[in-house]
Design an enzyme around this catalytic site. Sequence first.
Site, PDB file in Angstrom:
ATOM      1  N   HIS A  71      -8.911 -30.691  -5.552  1.00 38.85           N
ATOM      2  CA  HIS A  71      -9.916 -31.293  -6.319  1.00 38.85           C
ATOM      3  C   HIS A  71     -11.359 -31.217  -5.807  1.00 38.85           C
ATOM      4  O   HIS A  71     -11.408 -30.738  -4.515  1.00 38.85           O
ATOM      5  CB  HIS A  71      -9.382 -32.751  -6.692  1.00 38.85           C
ATOM      6  CG  HIS A  71      -9.311 -33.614  -5.575  1.00 38.85           C
ATOM      7  ND1 HIS A  71     -10.281 -34.044  -4.489  1.00 38.85           N
ATOM      8  CD2 HIS A  71      -8.265 -34.112  -4.590  1.00 38.85           C
ATOM      9  CE1 HIS A  71      -9.836 -34.801  -3.593  1.00 38.85           C
ATOM     10  NE2 HIS A  71      -8.717 -34.611  -3.492  1.00 38.85           N
ATOM     11  N   CYS A  87      -4.621 -34.318  -0.081  1.00 39.37           N
ATOM     12  CA  CYS A  87      -4.834 -33.289  -1.087  1.00 39.37           C
ATOM     13  C   CYS A  87      -5.883 -32.256  -0.333  1.00 39.37           C
ATOM     14  O   CYS A  87      -6.303 -32.391   0.771  1.00 39.37           O
ATOM     15  CB  CYS A  87      -5.757 -33.983  -2.085  1.00 39.37           C
ATOM     16  SG  CYS A  87      -4.457 -34.980  -3.199  1.00 39.37           S
TER      17      CYS A  87
END
Length: 112
Positions: A71, A87
Amino acid sequence: MPNYRIIVDLSQRMLYLLDNNVVVRGFPVGIGTMLNQSPEGDYTIINKQANPGGPFGAFWMGLSKPHYGIHGTNNPSSIGKRVSRGCIRMYNADVLALKSMVPIGTRVTIRQ
């Protein structure tokens, strides 16, 4: 037709886009902290979402490992560092470029 896959190299803090096993792009990334390490292994992109809100920047690509994804970020100074909860963080411009190239189902390998 391209045959894309993604390799995230944690030691280099880089995400590589490969087409038929040839690197076509490289992007700097932020990765998980020592306590919340980015999960090594083979996954696939299972969903995509523009403007997901929160700290996820301009775009989210969810991985087949629940709660993990690639992301953007609202904190560009975090790129290149061990800062996430596991992440893979990218500059917003980079994640937008990547999302336009890779379809859902793209293989993602996270490795040391």
